[in-house]
Design a protein around this motif. Structure first.
Motif, PDB file in Angstrom:
ATOM      1  N   VAL A 146       0.860  -1.174   0.000  1.00 22.81           N
ATOM      2  CA  VAL A 146       0.000   0.000   0.000  1.00 22.81           C
ATOM      3  C   VAL A 146       0.899   1.227   0.000  1.00 22.81           C
ATOM      4  O   VAL A 146       1.769   1.368   0.853  1.00 22.81           O
ATOM      5  N   THR A 147       0.721   2.108  -0.961  1.00 17.56           N
ATOM      6  CA  THR A 147       1.560   3.301  -1.033  1.00 17.56           C
ATOM      7  C   THR A 147       1.178   4.266   0.085  1.00 17.56           C
ATOM      8  O   THR A 147       0.053   4.212   0.612  1.00 17.56           O
ATOM      9  N   PRO A 148       2.078   5.181   0.467  1.00 13.63           N
ATOM     10  CA  PRO A 148       1.760   6.135   1.539  1.00 13.63           C
ATOM     11  C   PRO A 148       0.473   6.923   1.289  1.00 13.63           C
ATOM     12  O   PRO A 148      -0.365   7.008   2.193  1.00 13.63           O
ATOM     13  N   PRO A 149       0.259   7.514   0.083  1.00 12.35           N
ATOM     14  CA  PRO A 149      -1.011   8.233  -0.130  1.00 12.35           C
ATOM     15  C   PRO A 149      -2.239   7.334   0.011  1.00 12.35           C
ATOM     16  O   PRO A 149      -3.249   7.735   0.589  1.00 12.35           O
ATOM     17  N   GLU A 150      -2.143   6.102  -0.527  1.00 14.70           N
ATOM     18  CA  GLU A 150      -3.283   5.180  -0.421  1.00 14.70           C
ATOM     19  C   GLU A 150      -3.559   4.840   1.034  1.00 14.70           C
ATOM     20  O   GLU A 150      -4.723   4.760   1.463  1.00 14.70           O
ATOM     21  N   ASP A 151      -2.502   4.645   1.797  1.00 13.41           N
ATOM     22  CA  ASP A 151      -2.641   4.332   3.217  1.00 13.41           C
ATOM     23  C   ASP A 151      -3.372   5.472   3.935  1.00 13.41           C
ATOM     24  O   ASP A 151      -4.317   5.252   4.704  1.00 13.41           O
ATOM     25  N   LEU A 152      -2.942   6.693   3.686  1.00 17.70           N
ATOM     26  CA  LEU A 152      -3.558   7.854   4.337  1.00 17.70           C
ATOM     27  C   LEU A 152      -5.002   8.044   3.877  1.00 17.70           C
ATOM     28  O   LEU A 152      -5.870   8.429   4.670  1.00 17.70           O
ATOM     29  N   MET A 153      -5.276   7.776   2.608  1.00 17.29           N
ATOM     30  CA  MET A 153      -6.643   7.931   2.096  1.00 17.29           C
ATOM     31  C   MET A 153      -7.582   6.878   2.689  1.00 17.29           C
ATOM     32  O   MET A 153      -8.757   7.160   2.956  1.00 17.29           O
ATOM     33  N   ARG A 154      -7.073   5.659   2.885  1.00 17.98           N
ATOM     34  CA  ARG A 154      -7.899   4.631   3.544  1.00 17.98           C
ATOM     35  C   ARG A 154      -8.263   5.083   4.955  1.00 17.98           C
ATOM     36  O   ARG A 154      -9.391   4.871   5.415  1.00 17.98           O
ATOM     37  N   GLU A 155      -7.299   5.692   5.633  1.00 15.27           N
ATOM     38  CA  GLU A 155      -7.560   6.182   6.987  1.00 15.27           C
ATOM     39  C   GLU A 155      -8.571   7.326   6.959  1.00 15.27           C
ATOM     40  O   GLU A 155      -9.371   7.484   7.888  1.00 15.27           O
TER      41      GLU A 155
ATOM     42  N   ALA B 115     -10.430  16.497   1.977  1.00 15.46           N
ATOM     43  CA  ALA B 115     -10.540  16.577   0.515  1.00 15.46           C
ATOM     44  C   ALA B 115      -9.335  17.290  -0.085  1.00 15.46           C
ATOM     45  O   ALA B 115      -8.815  16.894  -1.140  1.00 15.46           O
ATOM     46  N   ARG B 116      -8.861  18.336   0.577  1.00 17.33           N
ATOM     47  CA  ARG B 116      -7.697  19.064   0.082  1.00 17.33           C
ATOM     48  C   ARG B 116      -6.430  18.209   0.178  1.00 17.33           C
ATOM     49  O   ARG B 116      -5.566  18.261  -0.692  1.00 17.33           O
ATOM     50  N   GLU B 117      -6.334  17.427   1.231  1.00 15.76           N
ATOM     51  CA  GLU B 117      -5.185  16.527   1.349  1.00 15.76           C
ATOM     52  C   GLU B 117      -5.217  15.461   0.252  1.00 15.76           C
ATOM     53  O   GLU B 117      -4.194  15.169  -0.381  1.00 15.76           O
ATOM     54  N   ASP B 118      -6.393  14.863   0.040  1.00 15.46           N
ATOM     55  CA  ASP B 118      -6.519  13.780  -0.938  1.00 15.46           C
ATOM     56  C   ASP B 118      -6.251  14.246  -2.366  1.00 15.46           C
ATOM     57  O   ASP B 118      -5.712  13.486  -3.181  1.00 15.46           O
ATOM     58  N   THR B 119      -6.662  15.480  -2.685  1.00 16.93           N
ATOM     59  CA  THR B 119      -6.585  15.935  -4.072  1.00 16.93           C
ATOM     60  C   THR B 119      -5.392  16.833  -4.370  1.00 16.93           C
ATOM     61  O   THR B 119      -5.046  17.022  -5.542  1.00 16.93           O
ATOM     62  N   VAL B 120      -4.759  17.375  -3.352  1.00 19.06           N
ATOM     63  CA  VAL B 120      -3.636  18.298  -3.580  1.00 19.06           C
ATOM     64  C   VAL B 120      -2.353  17.809  -2.919  1.00 19.06           C
ATOM     65  O   VAL B 120      -1.338  17.595  -3.582  1.00 19.06           O
ATOM     66  N   LEU B 121      -2.391  17.611  -1.595  1.00 16.28           N
ATOM     67  CA  LEU B 121      -1.161  17.303  -0.860  1.00 16.28           C
ATOM     68  C   LEU B 121      -0.620  15.911  -1.191  1.00 16.28           C
ATOM     69  O   LEU B 121       0.549  15.767  -1.576  1.00 16.28           O
TER      70      LEU B 121
END
Length: 242
Positions: A51-60, A177-183
């Protein structure tokens, strides 16, 4: 006559030798091919589990979103004058405190935000995200304090809780939403592939240290049980009648 027998014998020996060599070649190549297939299968399995770091954070963030839905339901109960179970409020706020604030947001603050600041990328966004993390912790502390009461019955407490839940949800929906789409999508641009992969390992290591091997699944189960007790677990009930 003897010459013919010798030729026939030689032919049979040559044929047997070819058969033996062909059999030996097949015997050698089949395990090798099977081994390669098994190795590829294992590698594919490992790749699927990575699981990539962004995917991990998005699951959370998915866990966070489900608690926001629980908070929405509490707001609906407060608006309609229904009584609330403080235990469920405490359980929901406890998920926010332990899984989102003390773990998920700490991951962002320890591993992501400093890298963006060092790279001088999205620093204004990171500043706001840090401020919102702190504001969220302040709100959660007040929600947990109200949840310790035997009943949330006084008009002042119900009004206060309504304001806290509304403020929390209003802030965190655009926040995530801003984290998922920008950061998160920008992370690959500021770190090397090796560093990107190492982040995933660091995330997994901390999750296991804090919550065991199935930390994410544990919190999904916790929020599911709260949803079931509130009668908002079945997804179909949110389908509009059109």
């Amino acid at each position: 006559m003897g010459s013919n027998n010798e030729l026939a014998g030689s032919s049979r020996q040559g044929q047997s030798r070819r058969v033996f060599l062909e059999w030996g070649f097949k015997a050698a190549i089949v395990p090798a091919v099977v081994g390669i297939g098994l190795s590829a299968s294992c590698n594919n399995k490992e790749d699927e589990e990575d699981v990539t770091p962004p995917e991990d954070l998005m699951r959370e963030h998915g866990v966070l979103n489900r608690v926001l839905l629980v908070y929405d339901h509490f707001l609906s109960m407060l608006s309609s004058g229904q009584s609330m179970d403080p235990g469920l409020l405490s359980a929901a706020a406890g998920i926010i405190r332990s899984f989102i604030e003390d773990y998920h947001e700490k991951q962002e603050e320890d591993y992501l935000f400093p890298r963006f600041e060092k790279a001088h990328q999205l620093t204004d966004l990171v500043t706001v995200l840090r401020q919102q993390h702190q504001a969220g912790r302040t709100i959660t502390a007040q929600i947990m304090l109200l949840g310790k009461q035997p009943q949330i019955s006084s008009e002042d407490d119900r009004r206060k809780l309504q304001g806290l839940l509304s403020s929390f949800n209003r802030m965190y929906r655009p926040h995530e939403a801003r984290e998922d789409t920008v950061l998160f999508p920008a992370l690959r641009k500021i770190v090397s592939k090796h560093e990107f992969d190492s982040l995933g390992e660091d995330f997994e290591k901390r999750e296991h240290q804090l919550f065991g091997e199935n930390g994410f699944e544990t919190f999904v189960d916790k929020v599911s049980r709260i949803e079931q007790q509130l009668g908002i677990f079945e997804l179909a009930q949110f389908t509009p009648r059109v």
